[in-house]
Motif scaffolding. Sequence first.
Motif, PDB file in Angstrom:
ATOM      1  N   ASP A  70      -7.783   7.805   3.200  1.00  0.00           N
ATOM      2  CA  ASP A  70      -8.218   6.807   4.185  1.00  0.00           C
ATOM      3  C   ASP A  70      -9.611   7.180   4.701  1.00  0.00           C
ATOM      4  O   ASP A  70     -10.493   6.331   4.820  1.00  0.00           O
TER       5      ASP A  70
ATOM      6  N   GLY B 211       0.829  -1.213   0.000  1.00  0.00           N
ATOM      7  CA  GLY B 211       0.000   0.000   0.000  1.00  0.00           C
ATOM      8  C   GLY B 211       0.856   1.254   0.000  1.00  0.00           C
ATOM      9  O   GLY B 211       1.255   1.732   1.062  1.00  0.00           O
ATOM     10  N   GLN B 212       1.162   1.775  -1.206  1.00  0.00           N
ATOM     11  CA  GLN B 212       2.030   2.961  -1.301  1.00  0.00           C
ATOM     12  C   GLN B 212       1.178   4.237  -1.184  1.00  0.00           C
ATOM     13  O   GLN B 212       1.068   5.021  -2.120  1.00  0.00           O
TER      14      GLN B 212
ATOM     15  N   ASP C  67      -4.424  -3.113  13.481  1.00  0.00           N
ATOM     16  CA  ASP C  67      -4.819  -1.713  13.373  1.00  0.00           C
ATOM     17  C   ASP C  67      -3.992  -0.804  14.295  1.00  0.00           C
ATOM     18  O   ASP C  67      -4.282  -0.693  15.491  1.00  0.00           O
TER      19      ASP C  67
ATOM     20  N   ILE D  80      -2.449  -1.076   3.473  1.00  0.00           N
ATOM     21  CA  ILE D  80      -3.369  -0.886   2.349  1.00  0.00           C
ATOM     22  C   ILE D  80      -4.657  -0.224   2.856  1.00  0.00           C
ATOM     23  O   ILE D  80      -4.874  -0.092   4.065  1.00  0.00           O
TER      24      ILE D  80
ATOM     25  N   LYS E  97       0.004   4.350  -9.748  1.00  0.00           N
ATOM     26  CA  LYS E  97       1.181   4.267  -8.860  1.00  0.00           C
ATOM     27  C   LYS E  97       2.120   3.127  -9.264  1.00  0.00           C
ATOM     28  O   LYS E  97       3.345   3.259  -9.135  1.00  0.00           O
TER      29      LYS E  97
ATOM     30  N   ILE F 214      -3.688  -2.391   9.757  1.00  0.00           N
ATOM     31  CA  ILE F 214      -5.051  -2.034   9.350  1.00  0.00           C
ATOM     32  C   ILE F 214      -6.053  -2.952  10.077  1.00  0.00           C
ATOM     33  O   ILE F 214      -5.662  -3.962  10.670  1.00  0.00           O
TER      34      ILE F 214
ATOM     35  N   VAL G 100       0.600   6.876   4.512  1.00  0.00           N
ATOM     36  CA  VAL G 100       1.353   6.332   5.653  1.00  0.00           C
ATOM     37  C   VAL G 100       2.690   5.790   5.159  1.00  0.00           C
ATOM     38  O   VAL G 100       3.756   6.083   5.730  1.00  0.00           O
TER      39      VAL G 100
ATOM     40  N   LYS H 155      -4.814  -0.982  18.014  1.00  0.00           N
ATOM     41  CA  LYS H 155      -6.146  -0.638  18.527  1.00  0.00           C
ATOM     42  C   LYS H 155      -6.861  -1.897  18.968  1.00  0.00           C
ATOM     43  O   LYS H 155      -7.662  -1.873  19.902  1.00  0.00           O
TER      44      LYS H 155
ATOM     45  N   ASP I  72      -3.169   0.565  -7.420  1.00  0.00           N
ATOM     46  CA  ASP I  72      -3.604   1.757  -8.146  1.00  0.00           C
ATOM     47  C   ASP I  72      -2.734   1.864  -9.405  1.00  0.00           C
ATOM     48  O   ASP I  72      -1.508   2.018  -9.316  1.00  0.00           O
TER      49      ASP I  72
ATOM     50  N   ALA J 222      -7.681  -9.038   0.674  1.00  0.00           N
ATOM     51  CA  ALA J 222      -6.304  -8.889   0.189  1.00  0.00           C
ATOM     52  C   ALA J 222      -5.330  -9.147   1.333  1.00  0.00           C
ATOM     53  O   ALA J 222      -4.307  -9.816   1.159  1.00  0.00           O
TER      54      ALA J 222
HETATM   55  N1  LIG Z   1      -2.921   7.245  11.588  1.00  0.00           N
HETATM   56  C1  LIG Z   1      -3.254   6.618  10.495  1.00  0.00           C
HETATM   57  O1  LIG Z   1      -3.161   7.168   9.415  1.00  0.00           O
HETATM   58  C2  LIG Z   1      -3.711   5.202  10.594  1.00  0.00           C
HETATM   59  C3  LIG Z   1      -3.870   4.623  11.842  1.00  0.00           C
HETATM   60  C4  LIG Z   1      -4.236   3.291  11.926  1.00  0.00           C
HETATM   61  C5  LIG Z   1      -4.432   2.559  10.765  1.00  0.00           C
HETATM   62  N2  LIG Z   1      -4.292   3.139   9.551  1.00  0.00           N
HETATM   63  C6  LIG Z   1      -4.504   2.332   8.364  1.00  0.00           C
HETATM   64  O2  LIG Z   1      -3.454   2.479   7.435  1.00  0.00           O
HETATM   65  C7  LIG Z   1      -3.964   2.234   6.144  1.00  0.00           C
HETATM   66  C8  LIG Z   1      -3.339   3.183   5.141  1.00  0.00           C
HETATM   67  O3  LIG Z   1      -3.685   4.525   5.419  1.00  0.00           O
HETATM   68  P1  LIG Z   1      -3.230   5.666   4.404  1.00  0.00           P
HETATM   69  O4  LIG Z   1      -3.609   6.961   5.028  1.00  0.00           O
HETATM   70  O5  LIG Z   1      -1.829   5.461   3.956  1.00  0.00           O
HETATM   71  O6  LIG Z   1      -4.228   5.391   3.173  1.00  0.00           O
HETATM   72  P2  LIG Z   1      -3.994   5.714   1.629  1.00  0.00           P
HETATM   73  O7  LIG Z   1      -5.342   5.658   1.005  1.00  0.00           O
HETATM   74  O8  LIG Z   1      -3.177   6.938   1.445  1.00  0.00           O
HETATM   75  O9  LIG Z   1      -3.092   4.490   1.117  1.00  0.00           O
HETATM   76  C9  LIG Z   1      -3.553   3.188   0.965  1.00  0.00           C
HETATM   77  C10 LIG Z   1      -2.869   2.626  -0.282  1.00  0.00           C
HETATM   78  O10 LIG Z   1      -3.180   1.224  -0.361  1.00  0.00           O
HETATM   79  C11 LIG Z   1      -3.364   0.922  -1.741  1.00  0.00           C
HETATM   80  N3  LIG Z   1      -4.070  -0.357  -1.832  1.00  0.00           N
HETATM   81  C12 LIG Z   1      -5.400  -0.623  -1.733  1.00  0.00           C
HETATM   82  N4  LIG Z   1      -5.618  -1.935  -1.870  1.00  0.00           N
HETATM   83  C13 LIG Z   1      -4.392  -2.519  -2.033  1.00  0.00           C
HETATM   84  C14 LIG Z   1      -3.960  -3.854  -2.214  1.00  0.00           C
HETATM   85  N5  LIG Z   1      -4.832  -4.854  -2.231  1.00  0.00           N
HETATM   86  N6  LIG Z   1      -2.625  -4.091  -2.351  1.00  0.00           N
HETATM   87  C15 LIG Z   1      -1.728  -3.079  -2.341  1.00  0.00           C
HETATM   88  N7  LIG Z   1      -2.080  -1.790  -2.170  1.00  0.00           N
HETATM   89  C16 LIG Z   1      -3.407  -1.522  -2.013  1.00  0.00           C
HETATM   90  C17 LIG Z   1      -4.123   2.121  -2.277  1.00  0.00           C
HETATM   91  O11 LIG Z   1      -4.062   2.174  -3.676  1.00  0.00           O
HETATM   92  C18 LIG Z   1      -3.362   3.253  -1.595  1.00  0.00           C
HETATM   93  O12 LIG Z   1      -2.243   3.649  -2.362  1.00  0.00           O
HETATM   94  C19 LIG Z   1      -5.497   2.291   6.247  1.00  0.00           C
HETATM   95  O13 LIG Z   1      -6.036   0.994   6.121  1.00  0.00           O
HETATM   96  C20 LIG Z   1      -5.744   2.766   7.633  1.00  0.00           C
HETATM   97  O14 LIG Z   1      -6.882   2.150   8.222  1.00  0.00           O
HETATM   98  C21 LIG Z   1      -3.941   4.458   9.435  1.00  0.00           C
END
Ligand SMILES: NC(=O)c1ccc[n+]([C@@H]2O[C@H](COP(=O)([O-])OP(=O)(O)OC[C@H]3O[C@@H](n4cnc5c(N)ncnc54)[C@H](O)[C@@H]3O)[C@@H](O)[C@H]2O)c1
Length: 383
Positions: A248, A9-10, A212, A136, A60, A187, A13, A356, A57, A163
């Motif tokens: 997100d 998941g690029q 998570d 992701i 990307k 996550i 985060v 969490k 994506d 996934a």
């Molecule tokens: N503080 C936080 O930001 C926080 C805290 C806890 C958990 N999270 C979790 O972290 C995750 C990522 O957050 P983010 O802000 O980077 O989101 P984001 O939307 O910026 O990035 C997620 C990336 O995952 C990619 N993706 C989706 N499905 C995929 C797959 N099957 N394989 C590979 N890549 C895939 C998307 O294309 C996207 O580039 C979320 O699931 C969120 O619940 C975030």
Amino acid sequence: MKIRLAILGQGLVASHFEAGLERLKDGDMKPYGVPLANFPLPYRPEDLEIAVSYDVDNSKVGRSAYDVAMDLMGKEFPVPRGLKDIEVRRGIHMGSARGMPYSATGLEESRGLDAAVGALVDDWRSLGVDVVINVITTESGSAFGSADKLKEAVRSHAPNLTASHVYAYALAEYASARGGASFVNSIPTPLANDEGVIGLYREKGAVVLGDDGATGATPLTADILEHMAERNRKVEFVVQFNIGGNTDFLALTDPGRNSMKELTKSSIVDDILGYDAPHYIRPTGYLEPLGDRKFVAMHLSYLSFNNALDDVYVLARINDSPALAGILVDLARLAKISLDRGVRGTVYQVNAFYMKRPGPLGSQSISKIIAFEGLKKWLGSGS
Ligand SMILES: NC(=O)c1ccc[n+]([C@@H]2O[C@H](COP(=O)([O-])OP(=O)(O)OC[C@H]3O[C@@H](n4cnc5c(N)ncnc54)[C@H](O)[C@@H]3O)[C@@H](O)[C@H]2O)c1
């Protein structure tokens, strides 16, 4: 000794994690936001090396992490040129990005699921990956309950496979062939809370940390609840909500995905107080101009001596993605340390502080202040 990482998941985060690590190595910033930065561990943050990243994506995949990070955060944060060496490869989709405003394709769509899993395992073997980190998009998914059921779901390509479960399964295959590897699940999809994954990991010699990542408002709420419990104050209700403008939060406008977050956040109330005070704790909305700095509001009402009614209000703007990226610097190292120590399955003491919904299933959520003491004890014990 280095720790080689693969990122799933690029997104934001991942970009903050990769950029922050490079800046640490360059001496361009201090490790604020990394809880164990000053604790003597066998691996330093500088020992983390990102070998590869995966996304689905189509805009990307095939680019470098540098190009993606420049698009996502380049206007607000420096993006080190070292990220040019990280290639974003195609991952496994399983519909996790369905409904998102971009076109997504997974490896399994062109070559089938078994070959896609095989391709990941080959990649990780040739790159010498030690730890895979899952960041992701939040997906809707549930536990399989036993290793046999999970294996059968992969074999039959069951429609309820997420996934994250497929990635976790690929890691188990890789660990079995290589003699150990670890998975960090940041996550909500239940992996460290799935007896199916834990059982498989015990069998194949792997470690999973999850589920998570606990950042932002939830750990703060947990610690305030602990404060109330220790003072024997009767909490009448808790309201905590977040509104953010990153993708997100956009993903969480889908009710199925949002309910996953509610599940991971709400268990803290009953677990810490010992009774289920009425509460509303969940991400509530998406408002694009807020960007990655989410708006957090909390209101907690409680009874003190002589039935006096008090209120606590918290208002905050919190940078969402850097908070998780900072704790990943510890989690990546702890995932490798757990494996080095011979752990197979999961480590509650690590999960309790960083997650969490700490696995394994049925574990209590405790406040982060108390969990931190347990973590230090586990680190000091050497086993
Ligand atoms: N503080 C936080 O930001 C926080 C805290 C806890 C958990 N999270 C979790 O972290 C995750 C990522 O957050 P983010 O802000 O980077 O989101 P984001 O939307 O910026 O990035 C997620 C990336 O995952 C990619 N993706 C989706 N499905 C995929 C797959 N099957 N394989 C590979 N890549 C895939 C998307 O294309 C996207 O580039 C979320 O699931 C969120 O619940 C975030």
